[in-house]
Enzyme design. Structure first.
Site, mmCIF file in Angstrom:
data_model
loop_
_atom_site.group_PDB
_atom_site.id
_atom_site.type_symbol
_atom_site.label_atom_id
_atom_site.label_comp_id
_atom_site.label_asym_id
_atom_site.label_seq_id
_atom_site.Cartn_x
_atom_site.Cartn_y
_atom_site.Cartn_z
ATOM 1 N N GLY A 179 23.745 -34.326 13.036
ATOM 2 C CA GLY A 179 23.260 -35.095 14.189
ATOM 3 C C GLY A 179 22.305 -34.239 15.010
ATOM 4 N N ASP B 268 28.666 -30.976 20.472
ATOM 5 C CA ASP B 268 30.131 -30.904 20.559
ATOM 6 C C ASP B 268 30.645 -29.502 20.898
ATOM 7 O OD1 ASP B 268 30.035 -33.512 19.827
ATOM 8 O OD2 ASP B 268 31.085 -33.289 17.921
ATOM 9 N N GLY C 58 32.513 -36.111 21.181
ATOM 10 C CA GLY C 58 33.471 -35.022 20.933
ATOM 11 C C GLY C 58 34.469 -35.504 19.916
ATOM 12 N N GLU D 185 35.711 -39.155 22.620
ATOM 13 C CA GLU D 185 35.821 -40.220 21.602
ATOM 14 C C GLU D 185 36.955 -39.956 20.608
ATOM 15 O OE1 GLU D 185 32.131 -40.245 19.382
ATOM 16 O OE2 GLU D 185 32.317 -38.115 18.937
HETATM 17 O O1 F6P Z 1 28.568 -34.108 15.949
HETATM 18 C C1 F6P Z 1 27.792 -34.562 16.976
HETATM 19 C C2 F6P Z 1 28.074 -36.011 17.274
HETATM 20 O O2 F6P Z 1 27.261 -36.345 18.366
HETATM 21 C C3 F6P Z 1 29.537 -36.348 17.551
HETATM 22 O O3 F6P Z 1 29.943 -36.030 18.844
HETATM 23 C C4 F6P Z 1 29.573 -37.807 17.254
HETATM 24 O O4 F6P Z 1 30.849 -38.217 16.847
HETATM 25 C C5 F6P Z 1 28.614 -37.938 16.121
HETATM 26 O O5 F6P Z 1 27.714 -36.873 16.215
HETATM 27 C C6 F6P Z 1 27.879 -39.262 16.134
HETATM 28 O O6 F6P Z 1 27.094 -39.327 15.013
HETATM 29 P P1 F6P Z 1 26.107 -40.532 14.701
HETATM 30 O O7 F6P Z 1 24.844 -40.264 15.453
HETATM 31 O O8 F6P Z 1 25.935 -40.462 13.229
HETATM 32 O O9 F6P Z 1 26.744 -41.780 15.177
#
Ligand code: F6P
Length: 370
Positions: free
Chosen positions: A12, A139, A182, A233
């Protein structure tokens, strides 16, 4: 012969990835090394993905220090070791990545990413592709580094959201639940919650008791009977998995989402007369301008990564160990996320101020743990 290294941003995105790219390119260029940007994680090295590679000159990056996102693009679905083809079949394309990097004459690749990306780097290293790791993720859950870049910006955004929720919560005497990111670590919730004056902070590391939370927020009476509850989350009561949500598109993959709403529903069972509203901050935390701290951290880590590549110090992670950046060996322990210690001084400081962490607070010790 021109010396050449690659740079890729994986997983991400987060604020200050561009500042890191800029620093790698500027420092490498000063050392006489050309930098090739690899698009969309490592997909740019895989034919047929639609991504590619391009040489990055200082002029391409010099204005990027405050830009959000990543000019290279990224993906958290592009693991070359378990690559999902259009037909849904999962194939190992790791050797293709290694061969393509060699074909471009890359001495190695600087990989900016979290635990998943660094684990991929480690596996590619074992197949003969030298890598240097740059720790990023909002995170802040990467092992062996005090802080990842992107985290400070996410905390600032979540804190501002709490400031804004506070005034409307107070006007209406409502309970405001703010869901923040998170997945397995509650760093954003905890630090933003403390900085934003939350009354309860629920994190994945401490399964929360809804009765304890309801009592803590319900106890606040009179004019100031509003409450702010921050929910990571990945937070959940004991015995429950954090809720997941299937977003439209993307082949119906489920992602974490709904912990705030779940918490609100549980609170409502115990506080039926109170008005509760839920705000999901989502990707607002990942986008936009990085804070000065994140720019500085990403810049220093990027400069050190280019220096490590120049010296042939591959297989290392650039670790922030204030006040210096250290190069530490990249090893399999990088796969284990760094989580909040429920008995840490940070958590105890929060509880000592009366913030509910979803459990009955232990009596505040005469002196705090370090
Ligand atoms: O790992 C970073 C993060 O922002 C997490 O906090 C979150 O669960 C995830 O990426 C969300 O990912 P995506 O953008 O694929 O929904």
């Amino acid at each position: 012969m021109t010396r050449r290294i690659g740079i890729s941003t994986g997983g991400g995105d987060c604020p200050a990835l561009n500042a890191a790219i800029r620093a790698v390119v500027l420092r490498a260029h000063a050392l006489g090394i050309e930098v090739v940007g690899i698009e969309d994680g490592l997909s740019g090295l895989l034919a047929g993905t639609g991504a590619g590679t391009r040489t990055l000159a200082p002029a391409d990056v010099e204005d990027l220090v405050g830009e959000g996102g990543t000019i290279l693009g990224t993906t958290n679905r592009g693991n070359p070791l378990a690559f999902s083809g259009p037909d849904g079949a999962v194939v190992d394309r790791g050797d293709e990545v290694v061969a393509a990097a060699r074909g471009l004459g890359l001495e190695g690749i600087v990989l900016a990413g979290g635990d998943g990306t660094q684990a991929i780097g480690l596996a590619l290293m074992a197949r003969g592709l030298p890598v240097v790791g740059l720790p990023k993720t909002i995170d802040n859950d990467l092992a062996h580094t005090h802080t990842t870049f992107g985290f400070a910006t996410a905390v600032a955004v979540a804190t501002e959201a709490l400031d804004r929720l506070r005034t409307t919560a107070e006007s209406h005497a409502r309970i405001m639940v703010l869901e923040v990111m998170g997945r397995s670590a509650g760093w954003i919730a905890l630090e933003a919650g403390i900085a934003g004056g939350a009354h309860a902070i629920l994190i994945p590391e401490i399964p929360y008791d809804p009765v304890v939370v309801a009592e803590a927020v319900g106890r606040r009476g009179g004019r100031r009977s509003f409450s702010l509850v921050v929910v990571a989350e990945g937070a959940h009561p004991p015995g429950e998995a954090p809720p997941r949500h299937v977003w439209p598109g993307g082949r119906g993959r489920a992602a974490l989402g709904g912990a705030g709403m779940r918490c609100a529903a549980l609170l409502a069972e115990h506080l039926p007369d109170r008005e509760i509203r839920v705000t999901v901050l989502g990707h607002v935390q990942r986008g936009g301008t990085p804070t000065a701290f994140d720019r500085l951290l990403a810049t220093r880590l990027g400069a050190e990564a280019a220096q490590a590549a120049h010296e042939g110090d591959w297989g290392t992670l650039m670790s922030w160990d204030p006040p210096v950046v250290r190069r530490i060996p990249l090893d399999p322990s990088i796969r284990t996320p760094r989580r909040v210690d429920p008995d840490s001084q940070l958590v105890r400081h929060a509880e000592s101020l009366g913030i509910c962490l979803g459990r009955p607070p232990a009596p505040t010790p005469a002196s705090m743990p370090e």
